[in-house]
Motif scaffolding. Structure first.
Motif, PDB file in Angstrom:
ATOM      1  N   ARG A  32       1.278  -1.109  -0.349  1.00 48.60           N
ATOM      2  CA  ARG A  32      -0.123  -0.361  -0.309  1.00 48.60           C
ATOM      3  C   ARG A  32       1.433   0.969   0.291  1.00 48.60           C
ATOM      4  O   ARG A  32       1.949   1.088   1.065  1.00 48.60           O
ATOM      5  N   THR A  33       0.365   1.780  -0.527  1.00 49.50           N
ATOM      6  CA  THR A  33       1.147   3.308  -0.083  1.00 49.50           C
ATOM      7  C   THR A  33       1.121   4.421   1.284  1.00 49.50           C
ATOM      8  O   THR A  33      -0.032   4.374   1.863  1.00 49.50           O
ATOM      9  N   THR A  34       2.251   4.136   1.738  1.00 49.82           N
ATOM     10  CA  THR A  34       2.871   4.619   3.151  1.00 49.82           C
ATOM     11  C   THR A  34       3.304   5.821   3.450  1.00 49.82           C
ATOM     12  O   THR A  34       4.517   6.224   2.999  1.00 49.82           O
ATOM     13  N   VAL A  35       3.038   6.061   4.632  1.00 52.77           N
ATOM     14  CA  VAL A  35       3.876   7.777   4.610  1.00 52.77           C
ATOM     15  C   VAL A  35       4.159   7.399   5.447  1.00 52.77           C
ATOM     16  O   VAL A  35       3.751   7.707   7.058  1.00 52.77           O
ATOM     17  N   ILE A  36       5.090   7.246   5.806  1.00 56.13           N
ATOM     18  CA  ILE A  36       6.096   7.933   7.308  1.00 56.13           C
ATOM     19  C   ILE A  36       6.818   9.078   7.439  1.00 56.13           C
ATOM     20  O   ILE A  36       7.457   9.600   7.410  1.00 56.13           O
ATOM     21  N   ARG A  37       5.746   9.580   8.806  1.00 50.60           N
ATOM     22  CA  ARG A  37       6.067  11.004   9.487  1.00 50.60           C
ATOM     23  C   ARG A  37       6.193  11.098  10.961  1.00 50.60           C
ATOM     24  O   ARG A  37       6.857   9.832  11.487  1.00 50.60           O
ATOM     25  N   ASN A  85       4.260   1.598  -4.380  1.00 53.23           N
ATOM     26  CA  ASN A  85       5.017   0.694  -5.424  1.00 53.23           C
ATOM     27  C   ASN A  85       6.332  -0.069  -4.817  1.00 53.23           C
ATOM     28  O   ASN A  85       7.151  -0.469  -5.436  1.00 53.23           O
ATOM     29  N   GLY A  86       6.488   0.051  -3.740  1.00 53.48           N
ATOM     30  CA  GLY A  86       7.532  -0.818  -2.862  1.00 53.48           C
ATOM     31  C   GLY A  86       8.295   0.408  -3.050  1.00 53.48           C
ATOM     32  O   GLY A  86       9.919  -0.198  -3.161  1.00 53.48           O
ATOM     33  N   LYS A  87       8.410   0.851  -3.078  1.00 48.77           N
ATOM     34  CA  LYS A  87       9.602   2.471  -3.353  1.00 48.77           C
ATOM     35  C   LYS A  87       9.545   3.732  -3.103  1.00 48.77           C
ATOM     36  O   LYS A  87       8.860   4.245  -2.300  1.00 48.77           O
ATOM     37  N   ILE A  88      10.844   4.304  -2.778  1.00 46.75           N
ATOM     38  CA  ILE A  88      10.524   5.632  -1.685  1.00 46.75           C
ATOM     39  C   ILE A  88      10.219   6.804  -2.850  1.00 46.75           C
ATOM     40  O   ILE A  88      11.104   6.595  -4.205  1.00 46.75           O
ATOM     41  N   ALA A  89       9.391   6.782  -2.976  1.00 49.40           N
ATOM     42  CA  ALA A  89       9.109   7.895  -4.170  1.00 49.40           C
ATOM     43  C   ALA A  89       8.852   9.974  -3.526  1.00 49.40           C
ATOM     44  O   ALA A  89       9.267  10.632  -4.558  1.00 49.40           O
ATOM     45  N   ALA A  90       9.253  10.173  -2.139  1.00 52.75           N
ATOM     46  CA  ALA A  90       9.679  11.665  -2.048  1.00 52.75           C
ATOM     47  C   ALA A  90       9.966  11.497  -0.869  1.00 52.75           C
ATOM     48  O   ALA A  90       9.166  10.473   0.712  1.00 52.75           O
ATOM     49  N   VAL A  91      10.579  12.113  -0.358  1.00 52.12           N
ATOM     50  CA  VAL A  91      11.327  12.568   0.837  1.00 52.12           C
ATOM     51  C   VAL A  91      11.474  13.810   1.330  1.00 52.12           C
ATOM     52  O   VAL A  91      11.433  14.833   0.459  1.00 52.12           O
ATOM     53  N   GLY A  92      11.393  14.598   2.463  1.00 54.50           N
ATOM     54  CA  GLY A  92      11.209  16.370   2.662  1.00 54.50           C
ATOM     55  C   GLY A  92      10.715  16.687   3.661  1.00 54.50           C
ATOM     56  O   GLY A  92      10.027  15.569   4.517  1.00 54.50           O
ATOM     57  N   SER A  93      10.443  17.546   4.107  1.00 57.69           N
ATOM     58  CA  SER A  93       9.824  17.895   5.341  1.00 57.69           C
ATOM     59  C   SER A  93       8.346  18.263   5.448  1.00 57.69           C
ATOM     60  O   SER A  93       7.622  17.496   6.625  1.00 57.69           O
ATOM     61  N   THR A  94       8.092  18.523   4.246  1.00 60.42           N
ATOM     62  CA  THR A  94       6.920  17.737   4.435  1.00 60.42           C
ATOM     63  C   THR A  94       6.653  17.105   2.861  1.00 60.42           C
ATOM     64  O   THR A  94       6.933  17.488   2.006  1.00 60.42           O
ATOM     65  N   VAL A  95       5.364  16.255   2.692  1.00 61.80           N
ATOM     66  CA  VAL A  95       4.992  15.477   1.800  1.00 61.80           C
ATOM     67  C   VAL A  95       4.110  15.156   1.563  1.00 61.80           C
ATOM     68  O   VAL A  95       2.966  14.637   2.666  1.00 61.80           O
ATOM     69  N   ASP A  96       3.457  15.747   0.027  1.00 58.84           N
ATOM     70  CA  ASP A  96       2.171  15.381  -0.097  1.00 58.84           C
ATOM     71  C   ASP A  96       1.809  13.868  -0.333  1.00 58.84           C
ATOM     72  O   ASP A  96       2.404  13.207  -1.170  1.00 58.84           O
ATOM     73  N   ALA A  97       0.643  13.757   0.183  1.00 63.47           N
ATOM     74  CA  ALA A  97       0.570  12.083   0.180  1.00 63.47           C
ATOM     75  C   ALA A  97      -0.782  11.679   0.014  1.00 63.47           C
ATOM     76  O   ALA A  97      -1.107  12.787   0.290  1.00 63.47           O
ATOM     77  N   PRO A  98      -1.488  10.802  -1.200  1.00 64.75           N
ATOM     78  CA  PRO A  98      -2.766   9.857  -1.187  1.00 64.75           C
ATOM     79  C   PRO A  98      -3.687  10.306  -0.025  1.00 64.75           C
ATOM     80  O   PRO A  98      -3.116  10.179   0.785  1.00 64.75           O
ATOM     81  N   ALA A  99      -4.943  10.811  -0.291  1.00 70.32           N
ATOM     82  CA  ALA A  99      -5.837  10.310   0.632  1.00 70.32           C
ATOM     83  C   ALA A  99      -5.650   8.994   1.502  1.00 70.32           C
ATOM     84  O   ALA A  99      -6.482   9.240   2.888  1.00 70.32           O
ATOM     85  N   ASP A 100      -5.465   7.462   0.484  1.00 70.19           N
ATOM     86  CA  ASP A 100      -6.197   6.538   0.509  1.00 70.19           C
ATOM     87  C   ASP A 100      -4.270   5.984   1.277  1.00 70.19           C
ATOM     88  O   ASP A 100      -4.310   4.525   1.699  1.00 70.19           O
ATOM     89  N   ALA A 101      -3.011   7.298   2.137  1.00 67.18           N
ATOM     90  CA  ALA A 101      -2.642   6.541   2.297  1.00 67.18           C
ATOM     91  C   ALA A 101      -2.334   6.054   3.737  1.00 67.18           C
ATOM     92  O   ALA A 101      -2.758   6.217   4.541  1.00 67.18           O
ATOM     93  N   LEU A 102      -1.373   4.615   3.903  1.00 64.72           N
ATOM     94  CA  LEU A 102      -1.534   4.307   5.321  1.00 64.72           C
ATOM     95  C   LEU A 102      -0.501   5.116   5.646  1.00 64.72           C
ATOM     96  O   LEU A 102       0.755   5.315   5.587  1.00 64.72           O
ATOM     97  N   SER A 103      -1.033   6.100   6.610  1.00 67.60           N
ATOM     98  CA  SER A 103      -0.052   7.091   7.338  1.00 67.60           C
ATOM     99  C   SER A 103       0.861   6.306   9.005  1.00 67.60           C
ATOM    100  O   SER A 103       0.474   5.349   9.545  1.00 67.60           O
ATOM    101  N   MET A 104       2.625   6.380   8.883  1.00 63.35           N
ATOM    102  CA  MET A 104       2.438   5.589  10.187  1.00 63.35           C
ATOM    103  C   MET A 104       3.485   6.851  11.302  1.00 63.35           C
ATOM    104  O   MET A 104       3.778   7.548  10.724  1.00 63.35           O
TER     105      MET A 104
END
Length: 105
Positions: free
Chosen positions: A60-65, A86-105
């Motif tokens: 799943r699309t995941t965001v680690i904050r 998709n199993g890869k790092i898509a973005a890294v930064g102080s703020t990241v725009d994540a889709p609404a259905d992303a799993l947040s950790m």
């Protein structure tokens, strides 16, 4: 002693001035099937002797904050976020725009 020295000097001089006897042979033509062998093979049946069977896990699309990110070339990002898609790092930064259905950790 002088005679021996003169003889050695004469022999060394003769070896240094002798023309080299190396001959160059033309490069043999390559077999066309060998040139088209492919990935690491020397013949068509062995073109890919160990094909990959890797299949990535479903993810799943995941965001680690709120993590401290140590970058290789820049400064540390405090309280940053990492977006995995998709199993890869898509973005890294102080703020990241994540889709609404992303799993947040």
């Amino acid at each position: 002693m002088r005679a021996l020295f003169c003889l050695l000097l004469l022999g060394a001089g003769a070896c240094a001035s002798a023309p080299s006897q190396t001959t160059t042979s033309p490069t043999p033509a390559r077999d066309s099937t060998q040139a088209d062998a492919g990935r690491g093979g020397t013949s068509i049946p062995n073109a890919d002797p160990f094909p990959s069977t890797y299949v990535p896990f479903a993810s799943r699309t995941t965001v680690i904050r709120n993590v401290n990110i140590l970058t290789a070339a820049g400064p540390m990002i405090r309280n940053g976020a990492i977006l995995l898609q998709n199993g890869k790092i898509a973005a890294v930064g102080s703020t990241v725009d994540a889709p609404a259905d992303a799993l947040s950790m």
